[in-house]
Each structure stands twice: as structure tokens, then as C-alpha cells.
Design a protein around this motif. Sequence first.
Motif, short mmCIF file in Angstrom:
data_model
loop_
_atom_site.label_atom_id
_atom_site.label_comp_id
_atom_site.label_asym_id
_atom_site.label_seq_id
_atom_site.Cartn_x
_atom_site.Cartn_y
_atom_site.Cartn_z
N GLY A 92 1.95 5.44 -10.72
CA GLY A 92 2.93 6.57 -11.54
C GLY A 92 3.98 7.07 -10.60
N GLU A 93 3.80 8.39 -10.60
CA GLU A 93 4.51 9.18 -9.49
C GLU A 93 3.64 9.47 -8.13
OE1 GLU A 93 6.72 12.48 -10.95
OE2 GLU A 93 7.35 11.49 -12.56
N LEU A 94 2.37 9.28 -8.47
CA LEU A 94 1.42 9.30 -7.15
C LEU A 94 1.49 8.41 -6.43
CD1 LEU A 94 -1.02 11.28 -6.03
CD2 LEU A 94 -2.37 9.78 -7.50
N ARG A 95 1.51 8.56 -4.86
CA ARG A 95 1.61 7.66 -3.81
C ARG A 95 0.53 8.31 -2.88
NH1 ARG A 95 5.94 4.64 -0.49
NH2 ARG A 95 4.96 4.32 1.45
N VAL A 96 -0.30 7.12 -2.49
CA VAL A 96 -1.23 7.32 -1.45
C VAL A 96 -1.15 6.33 -0.33
CG1 VAL A 96 -3.67 7.68 -0.82
CG2 VAL A 96 -3.07 8.42 -3.20
#
Length: 114
Positions: A92-96
Motif C-alpha cells: 500500500g502506502e507503506l514502504r520498508v
Amino acid sequence: MDFLGEERHNGAEPARAKSLGASAEWSRRVEACRESGQRVSEWCGEYGILISTYYSWQRKVYQAAVSENEVCFAEVSIRPTATETAVSIQCGELRVDIHTGANPETIQAIIRAL
């Protein structure tokens, strides 16, 4: 009752002043005295506190404040950080971004959290 709403016992200091909270109690009293604009002798007379008791507690309150604000140092070892991204995970909008040399346990914890 005194200025903090506590009952007096036989003209003595409030019973709670003898408890572990005495420092906090006296901190409030010292602050109240200073903010009152009165001389210490007038303020103490108004609340039935011996001047010597007030100054003794004022000293303890200030010493506690000084020791609370003492600066402490701890040695920290700095490892060079890897600037190279080995893996990017996007959900989604989360990036690691996981960098080269990352701790395997940390990587596992990140994956479990996702």
C-alpha cells in the motif's frame, strides 16, 4: 486544613508530610511560598510552619532538582551505516527499505509485522 487542603493534627505538620511523598509536598509548598509574594516569615506564620523547617525543606527540594537535572553521558559506538538498499518492500502506502548488512532478527521482525 492547611493551604493544600490537608488536615492538621495537634498543630503539627500534616500526617502525609511524613510519608514518602514529603519531597513532592514540600516542592509544592516552596513554590507556593515563592509565588505568594510574601516574605518567607509571613508565609510560614500564615500556615503554621516553622521557618527553620521551611528552609530545611527548601534546601532539600533544590538539591533534588539539581541532582535530577545533572547531565549524564553514555558511550555509544557508531557503526558505519550501509547506504545501499538490498530490498524494498511496499505494501500500500507503506514502504520498508532494508539495507545491506541489516541484522537478520530485525529483518524477521519487520516481515512478521507486515
